[in-house]
Design a protein around this motif. Structure first.
Motif, PDB file in Angstrom:
ATOM      1  N   ALA A   1       0.651  -0.900  -0.188  1.00  0.00           N
ATOM      2  CA  ALA A   1       0.396  -0.001   0.049  1.00  0.00           C
ATOM      3  C   ALA A   1       1.091   1.708  -0.425  1.00  0.00           C
ATOM      4  O   ALA A   1       0.630   1.944  -0.727  1.00  0.00           O
ATOM      5  N   GLN A   2       1.841   1.682   0.718  1.00  0.00           N
ATOM      6  CA  GLN A   2       3.175   2.836   0.734  1.00  0.00           C
ATOM      7  C   GLN A   2       3.690   2.772  -0.424  1.00  0.00           C
ATOM      8  O   GLN A   2       3.639   3.951  -0.793  1.00  0.00           O
ATOM      9  N   ALA A   3       3.907   1.261  -0.994  1.00  0.00           N
ATOM     10  CA  ALA A   3       4.619   1.265  -2.398  1.00  0.00           C
ATOM     11  C   ALA A   3       3.690   2.126  -3.275  1.00  0.00           C
ATOM     12  O   ALA A   3       4.260   3.018  -4.711  1.00  0.00           O
ATOM     13  N   ALA A   4       2.413   1.952  -3.739  1.00  0.00           N
ATOM     14  CA  ALA A   4       1.758   2.033  -4.930  1.00  0.00           C
ATOM     15  C   ALA A   4       1.152   3.671  -4.491  1.00  0.00           C
ATOM     16  O   ALA A   4       0.648   4.156  -5.153  1.00  0.00           O
ATOM     17  N   ARG A   5       1.585   4.478  -2.883  1.00  0.00           N
ATOM     18  CA  ARG A   5       1.022   5.492  -2.779  1.00  0.00           C
ATOM     19  C   ARG A   5       2.670   6.652  -3.022  1.00  0.00           C
ATOM     20  O   ARG A   5       2.737   7.709  -2.042  1.00  0.00           O
ATOM     21  N   LEU A   6       3.415   6.229  -3.471  1.00  0.00           N
ATOM     22  CA  LEU A   6       4.982   6.045  -3.827  1.00  0.00           C
ATOM     23  C   LEU A   6       5.950   6.774  -2.596  1.00  0.00           C
ATOM     24  O   LEU A   6       5.883   7.795  -2.245  1.00  0.00           O
ATOM     25  N   GLY A   7       5.546   5.861  -1.716  1.00  0.00           N
ATOM     26  CA  GLY A   7       5.553   5.918  -0.192  1.00  0.00           C
ATOM     27  C   GLY A   7       7.634   5.818  -0.054  1.00  0.00           C
ATOM     28  O   GLY A   7       7.828   5.657   1.297  1.00  0.00           O
ATOM     29  N   TYR A   8       8.033   4.838  -1.496  1.00  0.00           N
ATOM     30  CA  TYR A   8       9.569   4.491  -1.458  1.00  0.00           C
ATOM     31  C   TYR A   8      10.434   5.236  -2.330  1.00  0.00           C
ATOM     32  O   TYR A   8      11.028   4.870  -2.423  1.00  0.00           O
TER      33      TYR A   8
END
Length: 259
Positions: free
Chosen positions: A175-182
């Motif tokens: 979920a974080q990666a889908a929101r460009l969290g990384y």
């Protein structure tokens, strides 16, 4: 990797082999591997158990190598620290390389090689048991050995929660990666902190709900499960004894006890 190891254990044909038979193979190999010279016994054990895992236990090679990756990396790190000496050297030391306070000597490299051989052999033996025996069978065998019930219950529950928390961590990270969290170092660091916090909160909630569920079912000091008693395999035992005798012969050759 935890899921693949558990899946390999459930799907292995060695699943139907008695735990005592596999314990004889693993513990016998460990004892001989640690009590005999690391070379050539260590490489023989590593190669032999790898062939047994891939050909006999039908473990996928990617699962086998993946299960060995982290332990072997830890072993190699420790071996490098043993091989590299820091500080003053003995006058009788055979120096192979030196740079300032750091040096490699024949003695330190020999010690590192011994540790490497023993460690790789022991790691392969333990991983073979893990990829061929589900946790439920190990817990069942522990009950027959009269290991205290609470200790087995804690081990089984921690093993179960490991998969639950791992699935939770994977879901949060996706979920974080889908929101460009990384994207970027600072954002990745902040996302990782949120991930760790979320997993800790989920772990606390799961453990509290588990405690309430056990209390509601009248749990006192033992979680009773069905026992699966499997007969001993004469073929497996014969192959195990042959393997152990071969290792012992190679080890005694290393000690110079045989001509």
């Amino acid at each position: 990797m935890a899921f693949s190891v558990d899946g390999a254990a459930w799907g292995s044909p060695w699943r139907d082999v008695a735990v005592a038979d596999k314990a004889l193979l693993v513990l016998g190999t460990l004892f001989i591997g640690l009590s005999t010279p690391a070379w050539p016994v260590g490489p023989v054990i590593a190669v032999g158990l790898t062939v047994a895992a891939l050909r006999l236990a039908r473990v996928p090679w990617s699962t086998w190598l993946g299960a060995l990756l982290l332990p072997v990396a830890f072993v190699v790190t420790g071996v490098l620290s043993i091989a590299l000496q820091v500080g003053a050297l003995s006058p009788s030391a055979t120096v192979w390389w030196s740079a300032g306070p750091f040096a490699l000597t024949a003695e330190s490299v020999a010690r590192a090689g011994t540790v490497l051989g023993h460690s790789i052999a022991g790691t392969c033996a333990v991983i073979l048991l893990a990829v061929s025996t589900p946790m439920v069978d190990l817990v069942d065998a522990g009950r027959r050995l009269r290991i205290p019930g609470p200790a087995l219950d804690i081990a089984a529950l921690m093993y179960r929660l490991l998969f639950v928390l791992w699935d939770c961590a994977v879901t949060i990270r996706q979920a974080q990666a889908a929101r460009l969290g990384y994207v970027g170092f600072r954002r990745s660091l902040r996302s990782f902190g949120s991930l760790a916090a979320g997993v800790l909160v989920r772990a606390w909630e799961r453990s509290r709900r588990l405690e309430q569920g056990l209390a509601g079912r009248g749990y006192t000091d033992d979680l009773r499960t069905l026992q699966h008693v499997r007969p001993h395999s004469p073929v497996f035992l014969a192959l195990t004894i042959t393997w152990l005798l071969a290792l012992l012969a190679i080890g005694t050759q290393g000690f110079g006890l045989l001509p």
